[in-house]
Design an enzyme around this catalytic site. Structure first.
Site, mmCIF file in Angstrom:
data_model
loop_
_atom_site.group_PDB
_atom_site.id
_atom_site.type_symbol
_atom_site.label_atom_id
_atom_site.label_comp_id
_atom_site.label_asym_id
_atom_site.label_seq_id
_atom_site.Cartn_x
_atom_site.Cartn_y
_atom_site.Cartn_z
ATOM 1 N N HIS A 100 0.841 -1.197 0.000
ATOM 2 C CA HIS A 100 0.000 0.000 0.000
ATOM 3 C C HIS A 100 0.869 1.236 0.000
ATOM 4 O O HIS A 100 1.939 1.270 0.610
ATOM 5 C CB HIS A 100 -0.952 0.018 1.200
ATOM 6 C CG HIS A 100 -0.269 -0.212 2.514
ATOM 7 N ND1 HIS A 100 0.112 -1.469 2.950
ATOM 8 C CD2 HIS A 100 0.122 0.649 3.479
ATOM 9 C CE1 HIS A 100 0.695 -1.363 4.129
ATOM 10 N NE2 HIS A 100 0.729 -0.086 4.468
ATOM 11 N N HIS A 102 1.014 5.184 1.080
ATOM 12 C CA HIS A 102 0.410 6.208 1.930
ATOM 13 C C HIS A 102 0.440 7.543 1.188
ATOM 14 O O HIS A 102 1.504 7.940 0.670
ATOM 15 C CB HIS A 102 1.222 6.389 3.215
ATOM 16 C CG HIS A 102 1.217 5.215 4.144
ATOM 17 N ND1 HIS A 102 0.456 5.176 5.296
ATOM 18 C CD2 HIS A 102 1.893 4.034 4.114
ATOM 19 C CE1 HIS A 102 0.664 4.037 5.928
ATOM 20 N NE2 HIS A 102 1.539 3.316 5.235
HETATM 21 P P1 5GP Z 1 1.887 0.285 7.323
HETATM 22 O O1 5GP Z 1 2.476 0.564 8.668
HETATM 23 O O2 5GP Z 1 1.679 -1.202 7.090
HETATM 24 O O3 5GP Z 1 2.616 0.959 6.204
HETATM 25 O O4 5GP Z 1 0.476 0.979 7.325
HETATM 26 C C1 5GP Z 1 -0.701 0.345 7.696
HETATM 27 C C2 5GP Z 1 -1.736 1.422 7.870
HETATM 28 O O5 5GP Z 1 -3.009 0.811 7.896
HETATM 29 C C3 5GP Z 1 -1.593 2.205 9.183
HETATM 30 O O6 5GP Z 1 -1.376 3.581 8.893
HETATM 31 C C4 5GP Z 1 -2.917 1.959 9.894
HETATM 32 O O7 5GP Z 1 -3.404 3.108 10.559
HETATM 33 C C5 5GP Z 1 -3.833 1.521 8.776
HETATM 34 N N1 5GP Z 1 -4.876 0.599 9.189
HETATM 35 C C6 5GP Z 1 -4.709 -0.502 9.986
HETATM 36 N N2 5GP Z 1 -5.894 -1.143 10.134
HETATM 37 C C7 5GP Z 1 -6.804 -0.436 9.412
HETATM 38 C C8 5GP Z 1 -8.210 -0.620 9.186
HETATM 39 O O8 5GP Z 1 -8.858 -1.548 9.667
HETATM 40 N N3 5GP Z 1 -8.823 0.298 8.402
HETATM 41 C C9 5GP Z 1 -8.141 1.349 7.840
HETATM 42 N N4 5GP Z 1 -8.844 2.207 7.083
HETATM 43 N N5 5GP Z 1 -6.817 1.557 8.046
HETATM 44 C C10 5GP Z 1 -6.170 0.664 8.822
#
Ligand code: 5GP
Ligand code: ZN
Length: 137
Positions: A100, A102
Site C-alpha cells: 500500500h 500512503h
Molecule cells: P503500514 O504501517 O503497514 O505501512 O500501514 C498500515 C496502515 O493501515 C496504518 O497507517 C494503519 O493506521 C492503517 N490501518 C490498519 N488497520 C486499518 C483498518 O482496519 N482500516 C483502515 N482504514 N486503516 C487501517
C-alpha cells in the site's frame, strides 16, 4: 485474495472502509489512524506483499492512482504539501502485509519532523555507491 489479509477484506467489502476512489486495479480509502486529516491508503486489488513481489504493471497502477489522488486530496484538505510513502517489511514500519502507498497531507504547522539525516564518514559514500551498483552486475 488472501483470506487472512485485512486489505484484501477491505477491497472486497468484508471489512468496512471509507472509500475515496476505486478503479479496475486499485482501491483507495482513508487510513483509520491518520498522520493528518485526509491520510489515504492506495492498494492494488490483487494481493501482493510488498515492493519485492509486486509485478511491474500492478505497481504502475498503484502509482497512477497515487498521482491522480495526491493533488485532489491536497486541495480537499487545504494541505501545504504531500508525503508519499511505502513501508516494506517490519523494520521499515510495515504493519499490513498487502502493498500500500500512503498519501499523507502535510501542513506547515503540523509538528511532524522531516527525516533526520546523518553525514557519511569520509569515503563511505563512494563505498556504498559501489556495493549498491554491484547488485546490478
Ligand atoms: P503500514 O504501517 O503497514 O505501512 O500501514 C498500515 C496502515 O493501515 C496504518 O497507517 C494503519 O493506521 C492503517 N490501518 C490498519 N488497520 C486499518 C483498518 O482496519 N482500516 C483502515 N482504514 N486503516 C487501517
Ligand atoms: Zn491482501
Amino acid at each position: 485474495m488472501e483470506t487472512d489479509c485485512l486489505f484484501c477484506k477491505i477491497v472486497n467489502g468484508e471489512v468496512p472502509s471509507l472509500k475515496i476512489y476505486e478503479d479496475e486495479f486499485t482501491f483507495a480509502f482513508l487510513d483509520i489512524h491518520p498522520i493528518n486529516r485526509g491520510h489515504t491508503l492506495v492498494v492494488p486489488k490483487e494481493h501482493h506483499q510488498n515492493i519485492y513481489t509486486v509485478p511491474q504493471s500492478v505497481f504502475q497502477h498503484v502509482m497512477d492512482t497515487v498521482r491522480i489522488l495526491a493533488p485532489k486530496i491536497k486541495q480537499a484538505v487545504a494541505a501545504d504539501g504531500i508525503n508519499i510513502g511505502i513501508n516494506n517489511e517490519t523494520a521499515a514500519g510495515q504493519l499490513v502485509f498487502h502493498l500500500h502507498a500512503h498519501i499523507i497531507p502535510r501542513f506547515n504547522d503540523d509538528g511532524h519532523a522531516h527525516w533526520h539525516g546523518n553525514p557519511y564518514q569520509t569515503g563511505e559514500i563512494e563505498t556504498i555507491k559501489d556495493i549498491i551498483t554491484q547488485e546490478f552486475k
